[in-house]
Design a protein around this motif. Structure first.
Motif, PDB file in Angstrom:
ATOM      1  N   MET A  79       0.828  -1.207   0.000  1.00 55.08           N
ATOM      2  CA  MET A  79       0.000   0.000   0.000  1.00 55.08           C
ATOM      3  C   MET A  79       0.868   1.264   0.000  1.00 55.08           C
ATOM      4  O   MET A  79       0.428   2.310  -0.472  1.00 55.08           O
ATOM      5  N   THR A  80       2.078   1.165   0.495  1.00 49.59           N
ATOM      6  CA  THR A  80       3.003   2.304   0.402  1.00 49.59           C
ATOM      7  C   THR A  80       3.372   2.541  -1.061  1.00 49.59           C
ATOM      8  O   THR A  80       3.394   3.691  -1.526  1.00 49.59           O
ATOM      9  N   GLU A 162      -1.946   1.816  12.657  1.00 46.72           N
ATOM     10  CA  GLU A 162      -0.496   1.636  12.547  1.00 46.72           C
ATOM     11  C   GLU A 162      -0.085   1.317  11.111  1.00 46.72           C
ATOM     12  O   GLU A 162       0.926   1.832  10.618  1.00 46.72           O
ATOM     13  N   GLN A 163      -0.870   0.472  10.428  1.00 47.28           N
ATOM     14  CA  GLN A 163      -0.577   0.158   9.030  1.00 47.28           C
ATOM     15  C   GLN A 163      -0.679   1.416   8.168  1.00 47.28           C
ATOM     16  O   GLN A 163       0.156   1.653   7.295  1.00 47.28           O
ATOM     17  N   ILE A 164      -1.720   2.205   8.418  1.00 43.24           N
ATOM     18  CA  ILE A 164      -1.907   3.433   7.643  1.00 43.24           C
ATOM     19  C   ILE A 164      -0.761   4.397   7.908  1.00 43.24           C
ATOM     20  O   ILE A 164      -0.238   5.032   6.988  1.00 43.24           O
ATOM     21  N   LYS A 169       3.724   7.153   5.965  1.00 43.20           N
ATOM     22  CA  LYS A 169       4.984   7.630   6.549  1.00 43.20           C
ATOM     23  C   LYS A 169       4.734   8.781   7.527  1.00 43.20           C
ATOM     24  O   LYS A 169       5.325   9.856   7.430  1.00 43.20           O
ATOM     25  N   THR A 170       3.839   8.527   8.459  1.00 46.16           N
ATOM     26  CA  THR A 170       3.500   9.518   9.481  1.00 46.16           C
ATOM     27  C   THR A 170       3.187   8.791  10.778  1.00 46.16           C
ATOM     28  O   THR A 170       3.341   7.577  10.866  1.00 46.16           O
ATOM     29  N   SER A 171       2.736   9.521  11.785  1.00 48.70           N
ATOM     30  CA  SER A 171       2.438   8.915  13.084  1.00 48.70           C
ATOM     31  C   SER A 171       0.987   8.457  13.157  1.00 48.70           C
ATOM     32  O   SER A 171       0.138   8.912  12.382  1.00 48.70           O
ATOM     33  N   VAL A 172       0.711   7.589  14.113  1.00 50.43           N
ATOM     34  CA  VAL A 172      -0.662   7.131  14.339  1.00 50.43           C
ATOM     35  C   VAL A 172      -1.541   8.315  14.715  1.00 50.43           C
ATOM     36  O   VAL A 172      -2.683   8.431  14.239  1.00 50.43           O
ATOM     37  N   ALA A 173      -1.031   9.217  15.540  1.00 51.27           N
ATOM     38  CA  ALA A 173      -1.803  10.404  15.932  1.00 51.27           C
ATOM     39  C   ALA A 173      -2.161  11.243  14.712  1.00 51.27           C
ATOM     40  O   ALA A 173      -3.286  11.748  14.592  1.00 51.27           O
ATOM     41  N   SER A 174      -1.233  11.372  13.792  1.00 51.82           N
ATOM     42  CA  SER A 174      -1.489  12.131  12.567  1.00 51.82           C
ATOM     43  C   SER A 174      -2.549  11.451  11.713  1.00 51.82           C
ATOM     44  O   SER A 174      -3.418  12.108  11.138  1.00 51.82           O
ATOM     45  N   VAL A 175      -2.493  10.121  11.633  1.00 55.37           N
ATOM     46  CA  VAL A 175      -3.497   9.365  10.871  1.00 55.37           C
ATOM     47  C   VAL A 175      -4.886   9.593  11.467  1.00 55.37           C
ATOM     48  O   VAL A 175      -5.841   9.857  10.741  1.00 55.37           O
ATOM     49  N   LYS A 176      -4.980   9.495  12.792  1.00 52.28           N
ATOM     50  CA  LYS A 176      -6.274   9.713  13.441  1.00 52.28           C
ATOM     51  C   LYS A 176      -6.788  11.121  13.155  1.00 52.28           C
ATOM     52  O   LYS A 176      -7.977  11.324  12.901  1.00 52.28           O
ATOM     53  N   SER A 177      -5.892  12.078  13.177  1.00 50.40           N
ATOM     54  CA  SER A 177      -6.266  13.458  12.893  1.00 50.40           C
ATOM     55  C   SER A 177      -6.725  13.613  11.444  1.00 50.40           C
ATOM     56  O   SER A 177      -7.725  14.284  11.158  1.00 50.40           O
TER      57      SER A 177
END
Length: 196
Positions: A79-80, A162-164, A169-177
């Motif tokens: 997916m990357t 975590e996969q996303i 190429k970012t943090s889990v917090a950033s993905v949630k945001s």
């Protein structure tokens, strides 16, 4: 080669690197749905473009077979590559200044609005619902690329945070945001449409 379903992805990549094209075919069959689906949603539901980009993804996977190291889950690695190919294609399209008219989502073939509230997922086949589907489709396509990709990977591909995060190429917090902002934008688009 032994039965494809019994062989894990890393072993299939190793066999592909060794010249076993049937191993690569198993990988393509296993993942073509998720790759094509992601490309299709990211590119505004253009079938031909999605096919081209999905094919580019698998060409890159094939070429990378010899250097592949299973440090992360294969699906995340794949997916990357998909993300990179889609973003490269989107940048190319922006450079060409191509104007697009996005198609209406056909309710019979693509009713994927399950990430919104229940009042939206209980769609009826009337004019208001078709208009709402158009509003949602346009809203999704107008999301910033990172938000759109995060939302698609979470909602349609059921990848965990975590996969996303590894894919983008970012943090889990950033993905949630990213996902929160994307959903908030879609809710706002729906509310604005209902007011009109």
């Amino acid at each position: 080669m032994t039965e494809g379903s019994a062989i894990n992805d890393a072993e299939l990549m190793s066999q592909t690197a060794a010249g076993d094209d049937s191993a690569f075919e198993v990988l393509v069959e296993r993942y073509q749905g998720i790759v094509y689906g992601t490309c299709y949603r990211m590119l505004g539901s253009y079938h031909a473009e999605a096919q081209d980009v999905a094919q580019m993804v698998f060409v890159r996977v094939y070429k990378a077979a010899g250097s592949y190291r299973p440090a992360a889950q294969y699906k995340t690695w794949l997916m990357t590559i998909t993300r990179n190919c889609v973003f490269t294609h989107l940048k190319k399209m922006k450079r060409m200044h191509e104007k697009r008219v996005y198609p209406v989502v056909d309710e019979e073939t693509d009713q994927e609005v399950d990430y919104l509230d229940d009042s939206i997922t209980t769609a009826t086949e009337n004019l208001q619902e078709k208009e709402l589907m158009q509003v949602l489709q346009r809203a999704i396509e107008q999301l910033p690329e990172q938000q759109r990709m995060a939302l698609i990977l979470r909602q349609y591909e059921q990848m965990d945070y975590e996969q996303i995060a590894r894919t983008l190429k970012t943090s889990v917090a950033s993905v949630k945001s990213l996902i929160f902002r994307a959903r908030d934008t879609l809710r706002s688009a729906v509310k604005a449409h209902k007011k009109n």
